[in-house]
Design an enzyme around this catalytic site. Structure first.
Site, PDB file in Angstrom:
ATOM      1  N   LYS A 158       0.684  -1.089   0.103  1.00 53.58           N
ATOM      2  CA  LYS A 158       0.379  -0.170   0.171  1.00 53.58           C
ATOM      3  C   LYS A 158       0.887   1.297  -0.192  1.00 53.58           C
ATOM      4  O   LYS A 158       0.539   2.166  -0.973  1.00 53.58           O
ATOM      5  CB  LYS A 158      -0.955  -0.175   1.527  1.00 53.58           C
ATOM      6  CG  LYS A 158      -2.084  -0.918   1.162  1.00 53.58           C
ATOM      7  CD  LYS A 158      -2.484  -1.291   2.243  1.00 53.58           C
ATOM      8  CE  LYS A 158      -3.244  -2.317   1.899  1.00 53.58           C
ATOM      9  NZ  LYS A 158      -4.277  -3.066   3.375  1.00 53.58           N
ATOM     10  N   GLN A 200      -5.520  -2.057   9.118  1.00 56.35           N
ATOM     11  CA  GLN A 200      -4.790  -2.968   8.938  1.00 56.35           C
ATOM     12  C   GLN A 200      -5.478  -4.351   9.766  1.00 56.35           C
ATOM     13  O   GLN A 200      -5.022  -3.839  10.932  1.00 56.35           O
ATOM     14  CB  GLN A 200      -3.174  -3.175   8.629  1.00 56.35           C
ATOM     15  CG  GLN A 200      -3.271  -4.866   7.764  1.00 56.35           C
ATOM     16  CD  GLN A 200      -3.554  -4.141   6.729  1.00 56.35           C
ATOM     17  OE1 GLN A 200      -3.318  -4.167   6.035  1.00 56.35           O
ATOM     18  NE2 GLN A 200      -3.931  -6.202   5.954  1.00 56.35           N
ATOM     19  N   ASP A 230     -11.470   2.347   3.515  1.00 57.91           N
ATOM     20  CA  ASP A 230     -11.521   0.829   3.218  1.00 57.91           C
ATOM     21  C   ASP A 230     -13.208   0.360   2.959  1.00 57.91           C
ATOM     22  O   ASP A 230     -13.160  -0.750   2.757  1.00 57.91           O
ATOM     23  CB  ASP A 230     -11.073   0.320   4.502  1.00 57.91           C
ATOM     24  CG  ASP A 230      -9.546  -0.532   4.196  1.00 57.91           C
ATOM     25  OD1 ASP A 230      -9.523  -0.915   3.547  1.00 57.91           O
ATOM     26  OD2 ASP A 230      -9.301  -1.120   5.685  1.00 57.91           O
TER      27      ASP A 230
END
Ligand code: NAP
Length: 292
Positions: free
Chosen positions: A49, A93, A116
């Site tokens: 990322k 995460q 997200d």
């Protein structure tokens, strides 16, 4: 049979985003990445990322709290980033250490920074077909892969295997939208679905997201179908230095000859997930700064 090259399509999206970001006056878009602990898969995902962000010109702030962080401390960290006007997107995460309620943490992220797409508000906006929301990156990536591979959904039967909130359910909600690029008829299957092969054999487009290595076999697929394999599974393999190989939810050697198009694992959906995270970050930046 055509193999859909997720790496190539993701690279094209990254290049487009880079060109877009280069036109932004003032500060660059910024994503905060929170990674708790040293889970090897998480370390590698976050690195990927950051690399994509750097390539595009998105600033990434890596925050590495200790595994001993309490839920209250993690909430406080998220609150601080929510209030930081220089941060457009926040990603926590997964997985988080045991004892921390992941869903509660995802909900704590301000909806307008939830790149997200896991926040209740953004899932609600997806159901309402409100395009100001953020769509979870993997299902968004699946739709983009299909679109850019020339696969139309309208009037087709899409069968989705798996009903998770991060893949299966949003993928089904996207495919059924009242949009020219969607308009599919959708069947959403899960572990309690009866006579699964009879349903999967009806699929014009089959999306497998169950996390079971090579579960989808040739007898479950209609000849000429498009197959999107979301699964990422590690299976023991003594011939590999790592001792394992990555495989999808589809038995590629026997299913691929039947298909019109199929995604490989790795190199299919995976790279698209990161590309969509970057796209969501640029969208958050535009919305936060009021740029059309
Ligand atoms: P998950 O939360 O574990 O959900 C799995 C889903 O599959 C559940 O809905 C489950 O049904 C269903 N299922 C399990 N066994 C089944 C069976 N035998 N028949 C039919 N349905 C079955 O998994 P997930 O997070 O959605 O992830 C799915 C896979 O995608 C994993 O391999 C994951 O690593 C991969 N993934 C890849 C990416 C990427 O970027 N490439 C991103 C996310 C996930 P129930 O609801 O009834 O339990």
């Amino acid at each position: 049979m055509e193999i859909i090259d997720g790496n190539k399509i993701a690279a094209a999206i990254i290049a487009e985003l880079k060109a877009t970001v280069a036109t932004f006056p003032g500060r660059r878009p910024c994503i905060a990445l929170i990674r708790v602990g040293d889970d090897p898969a998480s370390v590698s995902y976050v690195k990927k990322k950051q690399a994509n962000a750097a390539e595009i010109g998105i600033e990434s702030r890596l925050i590495l709290p200790p595994v001993t962080i309490t839920p209250a401390e993690l909430f406080a960290l998220v609150d601080q980033l929510n209030a930081d006007a220089g941060v457009d997107g926040i990603l926590v995460q997964s997985p988080l250490p045991k004892g921390i309620d992941e869903v509660a943490v995802f909900r704590r992220i301000a909806a307008h920074k939830d790149v997200d797409g896991f926040h209740t508000m953004n899932l609600g906006k997806l159901a309402q077909e409100d395009e100001t929301g953020f769509v979870a990156c993997t299902p968004a990536g699946i739709m983009e892969l299909l679109r850019r591979s020339g696969v139309t959904l309208a009037g087709k039967h899409v069968v989705v295997l798996g009903r998770s909130l991060i893949v299966g359910k949003p993928a089904a909600l996207l495919a059924v939208q009242r949009k020219a690029w969607a308009n599919a008829t959708v069947t959403l299957c899960h572990s309690q679905t009866a006579n699964l092969p009879a349903l999967t054999r009806q699929a014009d487009i089959l999306i497998a997201a169950i996390g079971k290595a090579e579960f989808v076999t040739a007898d479950m697929v209609k000849p000429g179908a498009v197959v999107i394999d979301v699964g990422v599974n590690r299976v023991p393999d003594a011939t590999k230095k790592s001792g394992y190989r990555l495989t999808g939810d589809v038995h590629f050697p026997t299913v691929s000859p039947l298909c019109a198009k199929i995604t490989p694992v790795p190199g299919g959906v995976g790279p698209m997930t990161v590309a969509m995270l970057m796209q969501n970050t640029v969208k958050a930046y535009r919305q936060n700064l009021g740029i059309a």
